[in-house]
Scaffold this active site. Structure first.
Site, PDB file in Angstrom:
ATOM      1  N   CYS A 162       0.856  -1.279  -0.028  1.00 18.36           N
ATOM      2  CA  CYS A 162      -0.132  -0.125   0.100  1.00 18.36           C
ATOM      3  C   CYS A 162       0.920   1.343   0.123  1.00 18.36           C
ATOM      4  CB  CYS A 162      -0.907   0.147   1.313  1.00 18.36           C
ATOM      5  SG  CYS A 162      -1.853  -1.469   1.462  1.00 18.36           S
ATOM      6  N   HIS A 294      -3.561   7.728   5.750  1.00 14.33           N
ATOM      7  CA  HIS A 294      -3.774   6.254   5.204  1.00 14.33           C
ATOM      8  C   HIS A 294      -5.124   5.849   5.160  1.00 14.33           C
ATOM      9  CE1 HIS A 294      -2.167   2.800   3.389  1.00 14.33           C
ATOM     10  NE2 HIS A 294      -2.472   2.007   4.285  1.00 14.33           N
ATOM     11  N   GLU A 305      -2.671   5.135  13.170  1.00  9.46           N
ATOM     12  CA  GLU A 305      -2.477   6.204  12.469  1.00  9.46           C
ATOM     13  C   GLU A 305      -2.775   7.409  13.447  1.00  9.46           C
ATOM     14  OE1 GLU A 305      -2.556   8.191   8.097  1.00  9.46           O
ATOM     15  OE2 GLU A 305      -4.038   6.700   8.591  1.00  9.46           O
ATOM     16  N   LYS A 326      -9.902   7.656   0.955  1.00  8.08           N
ATOM     17  CA  LYS A 326     -10.340   6.186   0.507  1.00  8.08           C
ATOM     18  C   LYS A 326     -11.853   5.749   0.568  1.00  8.08           C
ATOM     19  CE  LYS A 326      -5.826   3.927   1.396  1.00  8.08           C
ATOM     20  NZ  LYS A 326      -4.946   4.973   1.916  1.00  8.08           N
ATOM     21  N   HIS A 331      -9.546   1.943  -1.650  1.00  8.37           N
ATOM     22  CA  HIS A 331      -8.024   1.550  -1.490  1.00  8.37           C
ATOM     23  C   HIS A 331      -7.536   0.986  -2.818  1.00  8.37           C
ATOM     24  CE1 HIS A 331      -4.137   0.788   0.008  1.00  8.37           C
ATOM     25  NE2 HIS A 331      -4.642   0.274   1.205  1.00  8.37           N
ATOM     26  N   PHE A 390       1.169  -3.061   4.434  1.00 11.68           N
ATOM     27  CA  PHE A 390       1.472  -4.300   5.004  1.00 11.68           C
ATOM     28  C   PHE A 390       3.042  -4.798   4.948  1.00 11.68           C
ATOM     29  CE2 PHE A 390      -2.977  -6.854   4.541  1.00 11.68           C
ATOM     30  CZ  PHE A 390      -3.265  -5.983   5.460  1.00 11.68           C
TER      31      PHE A 390
END
Length: 403
Positions: A162, A294, A305, A326, A331, A390
């Site tokens: 990502c 994010h 976050e 998003k 995403h 990830f």
């Protein structure tokens, strides 16, 4: 160190097939998530996504090109054309050798892989098209952009899940800043909305069946999207000399590794990336007006976050607007940071802060100004774009208003 500015932008995503349409949709708080439409979608538990419906590839590319271009490459080429056209650059002579392409993707030609696995395993055929490998490889989009525009300098693809686009754009920024390149075409793309792509993500149990609700107490997972965003990064003096329109200036970049867990995010790793971007940009936390988060809409990501932002920015975190687009476009995995950079440019250039839509219930663990549901007008001088992937790979870009 040389200054780096953005002189062109292009995109294809669920909110629009170009930048003006996309920014208008972001300002409107439009929901680009819809019912998925592709083969065997009825076999999936997840049936929604930020899909680009009615994509007319045959009307954009000839038969020979279609044999070489996976859907993610098609998106990239259309976005690159818009960005390069806006920049006004023509890559010939010395500029061609001092300009390159760095793009991010995670799945690459996943649609091509999915189609050809069906041909071999389901339909029992023993042959596939001879161009399957060059069509599915992760560097296909990068290579085709370089060939289409005579870009002969440093060119490669970054795959860090990502964070791929942010890592790619950060590398492009550094190459210009250190004097290695004059201009770079950069950004990212993704097209994982096919049966195999969604089925694999279902296994992680992090997907929402109804909506992406970042930072809302009742959030229940992420929603995938697809598309591309591409930018022209250019050395400031070169852009100024030719009278180019400057959309924004890139002033800092940092990347860190959590080194802790393959899927669970780390507050410390994210906070170090945010602080690192500010340090690289040589700006104080108090200068930041907006953060494109994010913000995946998963329980773990959002609270981690918010904690990282609070750690990195201290008391000033309460004064910063932070939103997740998003919620609107989904995403895009490896391409997501590139599309989200458009929201940062809109904040800096137009004074419009894209909202976090679908927000319903405050979460005490996400107690920041998340610009819920409705866009806001505000003057912003510095913006950050967060990407936390990830594998614990983090990349944060810092931008400031064009001057």
């Amino acid at each position: 160190m040389k200054r780096v500015v953005i002189t062109g932008a292009g995109t294809v995503n669920a909110l629009g097939l170009d930048v003006p349409t996309t920014l208008a949709a972001m300002a409107e708080g439009k929901n680009g998530v819809s019912d998925l439409e592709f083969r065997d979608v009825d076999r999936l538990a997840i049936k929604i996504g930020g899909q680009i419906h009615g994509w007319n590839a045959e009307g954009r590319f000839n038969r020979q090109q279609m044999a070489l271009y996976d859907r993610f490459t098609q998106f990239t080429l259309v976005a690159a054309e818009e960005a390069i056209r806006q920049s006004g650059l023509e890559f010939i002579g010395d500029l061609a050798t001092r300009s390159g392409v760095i793009l991010g993707t995670s799945g690459g030609g996943l649609t091509t892989q999915d189609d050809n696995y069906r041909v071999v395993y389901e339909e029992g055929k023993n042959r596939v098209h001879p161009f399957v490998v060059p069509k599915l490889m992760n560097n296909a989009a990068c290579s085709h952009v370089s060939m289409a525009y005579n870009l002969k300098g440093p060119s490669f693809t970054v795959a860090t899940a990502c964070a791929s686009s942010n890592h790619a754009m950060g590398q492009a920024f550094n190459m210009i800043r250190c004097g290695m390149s004059t201009a770079m075409v950069t950004g990212g793309s993704e097209s994982m909305l096919c049966f195999g792509g969604v089925k694999a993500w279902e296994g992680l149990r992090v997907m929402s069946k109804d909506a992406c609700r970042p930072f809302s107490m009742n959030r229940n997972g992420m929603v995938q999207g697809e598309g591309a965003a591409v930018f022209v990064f250019e050395e400031y003096e070169h852009a100024k000399k030719r009278g180019a329109e400057i959309l924004a200036e890139v002033i800092g970049f940092a990347m860190t590794s959590d080194a802790s867990d393959i899927v669970m995010p780390s507050k410390q790793g994210a906070a170090r990336a945010i602080s690192g971007a500010l340090n690289d940009a040589q700006v104080d936390a108090s200068a930041v007006g907006y953060i494109n988060a994010h913000g995946t809409g998963t329980a773990a990501n959002d609270k981690t976050e918010c904690a990282a932002v609070a750690d990195a920015l201290g008391a000033h975190a309460d004064n910063i607007m932070i939103s997740s687009t998003k919620s609107m476009h989904g995403h895009l995995i490896g391409g997501t940071g590139a599309v989200e950079l458009l929201a940062c440019i809109m904040a800096l250039r137009d004074g419009i802060i894209a909202p976090t839509i679908n927000y319903e219930e405050p979460d005490p663990e996400c107690a920041l100004d998340v610009v819920p549901n409705v866009a806001r007008e505000a003057q912003v001088e510095v913006a950050l774009s967060n990407a936390f992937a990830f594998g614990g790979l983090n990349a944060v870009l810092a931008l400031k208003k064009a001057s």
